[in-house]
Design a protein around this motif. Structure first.
Motif, PDB file in Angstrom:
ATOM      1  N   ASP A 138       0.878  -1.165   0.000  1.00 46.22           N
ATOM      2  CA  ASP A 138       0.000   0.000   0.000  1.00 46.22           C
ATOM      3  C   ASP A 138       0.917   1.217   0.000  1.00 46.22           C
ATOM      4  O   ASP A 138       1.406   1.642   1.051  1.00 46.22           O
ATOM      5  N   TRP A 139       1.183   1.735  -1.201  1.00 45.91           N
ATOM      6  CA  TRP A 139       2.189   2.791  -1.345  1.00 45.91           C
ATOM      7  C   TRP A 139       1.800   4.081  -0.626  1.00 45.91           C
ATOM      8  O   TRP A 139       2.659   4.913  -0.341  1.00 45.91           O
ATOM      9  N   SER A 140       0.507   4.248  -0.329  1.00 46.96           N
ATOM     10  CA  SER A 140       0.094   5.445   0.402  1.00 46.96           C
ATOM     11  C   SER A 140       0.607   5.424   1.848  1.00 46.96           C
ATOM     12  O   SER A 140       0.601   6.442   2.536  1.00 46.96           O
ATOM     13  N   GLN A 141       1.070   4.257   2.303  1.00 50.45           N
ATOM     14  CA  GLN A 141       1.614   4.116   3.658  1.00 50.45           C
ATOM     15  C   GLN A 141       3.136   4.311   3.698  1.00 50.45           C
ATOM     16  O   GLN A 141       3.748   4.166   4.754  1.00 50.45           O
ATOM     17  N   VAL A 142       3.736   4.629   2.550  1.00 46.68           N
ATOM     18  CA  VAL A 142       5.191   4.785   2.473  1.00 46.68           C
ATOM     19  C   VAL A 142       5.533   6.265   2.310  1.00 46.68           C
ATOM     20  O   VAL A 142       5.163   6.891   1.313  1.00 46.68           O
ATOM     21  N   LEU A 169       2.919  -3.542   3.786  1.00 48.21           N
ATOM     22  CA  LEU A 169       2.319  -4.697   3.111  1.00 48.21           C
ATOM     23  C   LEU A 169       0.840  -4.841   3.456  1.00 48.21           C
ATOM     24  O   LEU A 169       0.421  -4.559   4.577  1.00 48.21           O
ATOM     25  N   THR A 170       0.064  -5.288   2.478  1.00 47.15           N
ATOM     26  CA  THR A 170      -1.347  -5.580   2.681  1.00 47.15           C
ATOM     27  C   THR A 170      -1.691  -6.850   1.898  1.00 47.15           C
ATOM     28  O   THR A 170      -1.030  -7.171   0.908  1.00 47.15           O
ATOM     29  N   GLU A 177      -8.432  -0.253  -5.734  1.00 44.38           N
ATOM     30  CA  GLU A 177      -8.080   0.958  -5.001  1.00 44.38           C
ATOM     31  C   GLU A 177      -6.625   0.929  -4.535  1.00 44.38           C
ATOM     32  O   GLU A 177      -5.896   1.912  -4.683  1.00 44.38           O
ATOM     33  N   VAL A 178      -6.185  -0.204  -3.983  1.00 44.89           N
ATOM     34  CA  VAL A 178      -4.798  -0.332  -3.535  1.00 44.89           C
ATOM     35  C   VAL A 178      -3.851  -0.239  -4.727  1.00 44.89           C
ATOM     36  O   VAL A 178      -2.824   0.444  -4.672  1.00 44.89           O
ATOM     37  N   TYR A 179      -4.199  -0.897  -5.818  1.00 46.44           N
ATOM     38  CA  TYR A 179      -3.380  -0.840  -7.031  1.00 46.44           C
ATOM     39  C   TYR A 179      -3.249   0.602  -7.520  1.00 46.44           C
ATOM     40  O   TYR A 179      -2.163   1.055  -7.850  1.00 46.44           O
ATOM     41  N   MET A 180      -4.354   1.338  -7.520  1.00 46.13           N
ATOM     42  CA  MET A 180      -4.328   2.711  -8.010  1.00 46.13           C
ATOM     43  C   MET A 180      -3.521   3.636  -7.094  1.00 46.13           C
ATOM     44  O   MET A 180      -2.938   4.606  -7.554  1.00 46.13           O
ATOM     45  N   LYS A 181      -3.478   3.325  -5.796  1.00 49.23           N
ATOM     46  CA  LYS A 181      -2.623   4.111  -4.902  1.00 49.23           C
ATOM     47  C   LYS A 181      -1.177   4.015  -5.353  1.00 49.23           C
ATOM     48  O   LYS A 181      -0.428   4.990  -5.323  1.00 49.23           O
TER      49      LYS A 181
END
Length: 200
Positions: A138-142, A169-170, A177-181
């Protein structure tokens, strides 16, 4: 200013169109299940991803760069050793998280394309993680700055980048949605990339 198929000669306009078109193509990769047909961890898969994202924008989409490039004081793999480096990366193990990130770090050092390495390689990384360990990032968490510093140091010490990515990691591997993040954050991370090139 990169030569492009769009006939654009303004770098700001090109960046805007590149983002719009490559994001659209990245969504197609996901929605049409194109990634599911590709072998994880191979350069040929990264090549397919890069070509798909950028084929409407650049002639060099999916093709190995023909110049040596550097960012700041860091030089990416020299062109004369690039094919050997990519063959070695293909052969690297990828059975667990640590091995996968080590492979990702080596592909970043190789930086095989003239533009769009980060975007393509992050999709490639998530493809490996999904297939091998049933996770994606989840790149929004990086955090951007932490990521850039960790990637800069990763060829010498990869513990930081492993820590950052492991904590993001998720198991939502089928989430659009996760892919688009990941796609949206590609541009957020790559704003810093200014290459010095050396014609061969």
């Amino acid at each position: 200013m990169l030569d492009n198929k769009l006939g654009i000669n303004n770098s700001t306009d090109l960046a805007r169109e590149e983002e719009r078109i490559s994001k659209k193509k990245a969504v197609e990769l996901f929605e049409n299940n194109i990634l599911d047909q590709l072998e994880s961890g191979k350069f040929s898969t990264l090549q397919t991803i890069h070509q798909y994202l950028f084929e409407d924008i650049y002639e060099f989409a999916g093709k190995l760069r023909a110049v040596n490039i550097a960012k700041g004081n860091f030089r990416f793999a020299p062109v004369m050793y690039l094919e050997v480096a990519l063959k070695n990366i293909d052969d690297m193990p990828q059975s667990n998280f640590d091995e996968i990130i080590e492979k990702y770090v080596e592909m970043n050092v190789a930086h095989p394309f003239g533009e769009g390495n980060g975007r393509s390689t992050r999709i490639w990384l998530d493809h490996i993680l999904k297939n091998e360990i049933g996770k994606v990032i989840d790149w929004s968490q990086v955090d951007k700055e932490d990521y850039l510093l960790a990637m800069e140091r990763s060829p010498i010490k990869d513990i930081e980048i492993k820590y950052l990515l492991k904590n993001a990691l998720t198991d939502e591997i089928h989430s659009r949605e996760v892919y688009m993040k990941g796609i949206d954050h590609s541009y957020y991370y790559e704003g810093y990339m200014t290459y010095k090139t050396e014609e061969l």
